[in-house]
Write a protein that holds these residues in place. Structure first.
Motif, short mmCIF file in Angstrom:
data_model
loop_
_atom_site.label_atom_id
_atom_site.label_comp_id
_atom_site.label_asym_id
_atom_site.label_seq_id
_atom_site.Cartn_x
_atom_site.Cartn_y
_atom_site.Cartn_z
N ALA A 17 68.06 19.35 37.72
CA ALA A 17 68.22 20.81 37.65
C ALA A 17 68.64 21.22 36.24
N TRP A 18 68.15 22.39 35.84
CA TRP A 18 68.54 23.02 34.58
C TRP A 18 69.06 24.42 34.89
N ASP A 19 70.24 24.75 34.40
CA ASP A 19 70.81 26.06 34.65
C ASP A 19 70.02 27.15 33.93
N GLY A 20 70.14 28.36 34.45
CA GLY A 20 69.45 29.47 33.82
C GLY A 20 69.69 30.76 34.56
N GLY A 21 68.80 31.69 34.40
CA GLY A 21 68.93 33.02 34.99
C GLY A 21 68.70 33.03 36.49
N GLU A 22 68.46 34.22 37.02
CA GLU A 22 68.38 34.39 38.47
C GLU A 22 67.04 33.93 39.05
N GLY A 23 66.03 33.83 38.22
CA GLY A 23 64.74 33.35 38.72
C GLY A 23 64.81 31.89 39.14
N ALA B 212 57.34 31.40 30.06
CA ALA B 212 58.45 32.34 30.16
C ALA B 212 57.95 33.78 30.20
N GLU B 213 56.99 34.10 29.34
CA GLU B 213 56.43 35.45 29.33
C GLU B 213 55.73 35.78 30.64
N PHE B 214 54.99 34.80 31.15
CA PHE B 214 54.24 35.01 32.40
C PHE B 214 55.17 35.21 33.58
N LEU B 215 56.29 34.49 33.62
CA LEU B 215 57.19 34.56 34.76
C LEU B 215 58.18 35.73 34.68
N ALA B 216 58.28 36.35 33.52
CA ALA B 216 59.29 37.42 33.34
C ALA B 216 59.02 38.61 34.26
N THR C 155 65.87 33.44 31.89
CA THR C 155 65.50 34.17 33.11
C THR C 155 65.49 33.31 34.36
N HIS C 156 65.39 31.98 34.21
CA HIS C 156 65.18 31.12 35.37
C HIS C 156 66.07 29.88 35.36
N ALA C 157 66.62 29.56 36.52
CA ALA C 157 67.10 28.21 36.78
C ALA C 157 65.87 27.37 37.16
N SER C 158 65.83 26.14 36.70
CA SER C 158 64.66 25.29 36.95
C SER C 158 65.08 24.03 37.68
N ARG C 159 64.20 23.57 38.56
CA ARG C 159 64.42 22.32 39.26
C ARG C 159 63.15 21.48 39.21
N GLY C 160 63.33 20.17 39.20
CA GLY C 160 62.21 19.25 39.25
C GLY C 160 62.58 18.05 40.10
#
Length: 269
Positions: A15-21, A265-269, A46-51
């Motif tokens: 997991a990587w911390d990030g925004g609400e997405g 990032a631009e696409f998911l914003a 903008t996003h927390a990420s998980r893999g």
């Protein structure tokens, strides 16, 4: 990293911390979830990420050889989304992208936006141009000829030449070589879905009815089949955008994370 059971398999999670997405990332064959570090860094605002590590990859448990490999991975993705909160933004590379596409087609309520980086869904290219399929079949494949002979060392050498990150098989250490040779059995296991049509994604028009926006990415220096696949999908998907990264090959989300990351990032914003 942590570990949980998904679809009956011990699954290593990152997991990587990030925004609400919420961005769930699925790596390629022979890789591991850490490959997403560069892209995840660009999403953090903008996003927390998980893999997760696919079965038989990274720190996940071994593949037991039972059933269809992609079926298991799709079940893992659905389980992770259920443990998080749907819909998520789903990002996949190579084989991982084929699993993401299948989940989006069959469970569109789980996916807000979809990013497919060089999905190896060869059936899409073949159906778009049967002459290309005939040409490929006539040419043959050193990788799959090696599979038929159960010569996984030759298969690894040929696979990495076309689909690897640039380091030749023979330049790797014996430990690395042995690892890739063993993992070629996993590449063999995905042939049936890379070259099939699971759940009728094409035959039943699921790809052509995808309701979410889709970003398709490929590398300018990738094999011809990669370009054919993303172009075929771009032609079918109602709301899609195709971007080719100059100077990049198949491992584009790793080698060109600073180009791919801002695009995503631009696409998911």
């Amino acid at each position: 990293m942590t570990s949980r059971i998904y679809a009956g398999h011990e699954t290593a999670l990152r997991a990587w911390d990030g925004g609400e997405g919420r961005a769930l990332m699925v790596h390629c064959s022979l890789g591991h979830s850490g490959a997403w570090k560069g892209v995840a860094g660009h999403l953090a605002a903008t996003h927390a990420s998980r893999g997760f590590d696919l079965p038989g990859h990274g720190r996940s448990g071994p593949w037991d050889g039972q059933g269809v490999y992609q079926d298991v991975v799709c079940a893992q993705i659905r389980g992770m989304i259920a443990d998080w909160e749907a819909p998520v933004d789903l990002i996949g590379h190579s084989f991982g992208a084929t699993a993401c596409l299948r989940v989006a087609c069959t469970s569109p309520e789980l996916v807000r936006r979809l990013v497919l980086i060089e999905p190896v869904f060869f059936t899409a290219a073949y159906r778009a141009d049967p002459a290309f399929e005939a040409e490929q079949m006539a040419k043959g494949s050193e990788v799959y000829d090696s599979f038929r002979a159960k010569d996984y060392r030759s298969a690894a050498r040929a696979f990495l030449r076309d689909w690897g990150g640039g380091q030749p098989f023979d330049a790797m250490s014996p430990v690395q070589q042995d690892q890739f040779v063993e993992q070629m059995k996993l590449v063999e296991a995905v042939y049936v879905t890379n070259n099939g049509d699971p759940d009728g994604m094409l035959g039943d028009g699921l790809v052509a009815r995808l309701p979410m926006p889709v970003l398709l990415i490929d590398g300018a220096e990738s094999p011809e089949g990669s370009h054919r696949i993303v172009q075929a999908l771009d032609d079918l998907i109602p709301d899609s955008r195709l971007v080719t990264i100059p100077g990049a090959a198949h491992m584009v989300p790793i080698t060109h994370a600073d180009s791919v990351g801002p695009l995503v990032a631009e696409f998911l914003a």
